[in-house]
Design an enzyme around this catalytic site. Structure first.
Site, short mmCIF file in Angstrom:
data_model
loop_
_atom_site.label_atom_id
_atom_site.label_comp_id
_atom_site.label_asym_id
_atom_site.label_seq_id
_atom_site.Cartn_x
_atom_site.Cartn_y
_atom_site.Cartn_z
N LYS A 12 36.44 41.16 55.75
CA LYS A 12 35.89 39.85 55.37
C LYS A 12 35.55 39.02 56.62
CE LYS A 12 38.34 39.85 50.92
NZ LYS A 12 39.31 39.13 50.05
N TYR A 52 32.05 40.19 42.98
CA TYR A 52 33.25 39.54 42.44
C TYR A 52 33.06 39.05 41.01
CZ TYR A 52 35.91 39.58 46.86
OH TYR A 52 36.64 39.94 47.97
N PHE A 60 39.12 29.47 41.56
CA PHE A 60 38.86 29.64 43.00
C PHE A 60 37.55 30.37 43.30
CE2 PHE A 60 41.59 33.23 41.68
CZ PHE A 60 40.83 34.32 42.11
N THR A 94 47.51 41.07 47.44
CA THR A 94 46.44 40.07 47.50
C THR A 94 46.90 38.83 48.28
OG1 THR A 94 45.62 40.86 45.37
CG2 THR A 94 44.87 38.67 46.09
N ASN A 115 42.35 36.45 53.52
CA ASN A 115 43.19 37.65 53.55
C ASN A 115 42.53 38.88 54.16
OD1 ASN A 115 41.55 38.16 51.40
ND2 ASN A 115 43.19 38.51 49.91
N HIS A 118 39.00 43.61 51.96
CA HIS A 118 38.85 43.96 50.53
C HIS A 118 39.00 45.46 50.38
CE1 HIS A 118 37.08 44.51 46.55
NE2 HIS A 118 36.43 45.52 47.10
N GLU A 129 31.22 49.61 43.32
CA GLU A 129 31.10 48.85 44.57
C GLU A 129 30.31 49.62 45.63
OE1 GLU A 129 35.18 46.18 43.98
OE2 GLU A 129 35.15 47.71 45.54
P1 GDP Z 1 42.25 41.74 45.76
O1 GDP Z 1 41.71 42.86 44.91
O2 GDP Z 1 43.63 42.03 46.29
O3 GDP Z 1 41.33 41.34 46.88
O4 GDP Z 1 42.45 40.47 44.81
P2 GDP Z 1 41.53 39.93 43.60
O5 GDP Z 1 40.51 40.94 43.20
O6 GDP Z 1 42.46 39.43 42.55
O7 GDP Z 1 40.82 38.66 44.24
C1 GDP Z 1 39.72 38.83 45.09
C2 GDP Z 1 39.87 37.89 46.26
O8 GDP Z 1 39.80 36.54 45.78
C3 GDP Z 1 41.19 37.95 47.00
O9 GDP Z 1 41.25 39.00 47.95
C4 GDP Z 1 41.24 36.59 47.66
O10 GDP Z 1 40.41 36.55 48.83
C5 GDP Z 1 40.60 35.72 46.59
N1 GDP Z 1 41.63 35.08 45.76
C6 GDP Z 1 42.38 35.65 44.79
N2 GDP Z 1 43.23 34.77 44.25
C7 GDP Z 1 43.00 33.59 44.89
C8 GDP Z 1 43.56 32.28 44.79
O11 GDP Z 1 44.45 32.02 44.00
N3 GDP Z 1 43.04 31.33 45.63
C9 GDP Z 1 42.06 31.59 46.55
N4 GDP Z 1 41.61 30.60 47.35
N5 GDP Z 1 41.51 32.81 46.66
C10 GDP Z 1 41.97 33.79 45.85
MG MG Z 2 40.10 42.92 43.64
#
Ligand code: GDP
Ligand code: MG
Length: 153
Positions: A12, A52, A60, A94, A115, A118, A129
């Site tokens: 990222k 996404y 968010f 995450t 974070n 991805h 993807e």
């Molecule tokens: P991942 O698969 O571990 O990346 O997690 P997800 O698919 O649930 O979410 C995608 C991305 O959205 C995450 O990697 C974070 O960058 C972001 N994200 C997820 N949850 C939150 C949140 O509660 N707050 C914020 N600001 N970003 C979030």
């Molecule tokens: Mg994800």
């Protein structure tokens, strides 16, 4: 034993800006995975919204898209045994605070909105993807010279 599973891994904008590109690539290389696609990209808002789309109803979501548009990203496809699940394990949770040290997020991040990386969460998601990010260019096919020292005969 299948060694052809592929996963989509993306560094990222914060990972690029913080100089973590080489470090993250090195971790996947050293684990034994094969790099089959790689590019630096500045995706459009629409492209990121598609990537996404499952999160579009989350509060968010606009912030996530803004974050992902804050700079270039490194897009990769890594291939190998159990690549999707192992890739996720290498990334960590995450929320970086919940990530074990030794994982990428557990070593280099503190907050969920920054974070660093991805990784696809399932084989089917990975396929979609990879098509979204590399559908035009395609994926490279080659034999990795070290594979006989990574996989049992
Ligand atoms: P991942 O698969 O571990 O990346 O997690 P997800 O698919 O649930 O979410 C995608 C991305 O959205 C995450 O990697 C974070 O960058 C972001 N994200 C997820 N949850 C939150 C949140 O509660 N707050 C914020 N600001 N970003 C979030
Ligand atoms: Mg994800």
């Amino acid at each position: 034993m299948s060694t052809t599973e592929q996963t989509y891994i993306m560094i990222k904008p914060d990972g690029v800006q913080r100089g973590l590109v080489g470090e993250i690539i090195a971790r996947f290389e050293k684990r034994g995975f094969k790099l089959v696609a790689l590019k630096l990209a500045t995706p459009s808002k629409e492209h990121l919204e598609e990537h996404y789309k499952d999160l579009s109803s989350k509060p968010f979501f606009p912030r996530l898209i803004e974050y992902m548009m804050s700079g270039p990203v490194v897009c990769m496809v890594w291939e190998g045994l159990d690549a999707v699940k192992t890739g996720r394990a290498m990334l960590g949770a995450t929320n970086p605070l919940a990530s074990n040290p030794g994982t990428i997020r557990g070593d280099y991040a503190l907050q969920v909105g920054m974070n660093v990386c991805h990784g696809s969460d399932a084989v089917e998601t990975a396929k979609a993807e990879i098509e979204l990010w590399f559908g035009k260019e395609g994926i490279n096919q080659y034999k990795l010279a070290s594979s006989s020292w990574v996989y049992e005969a």
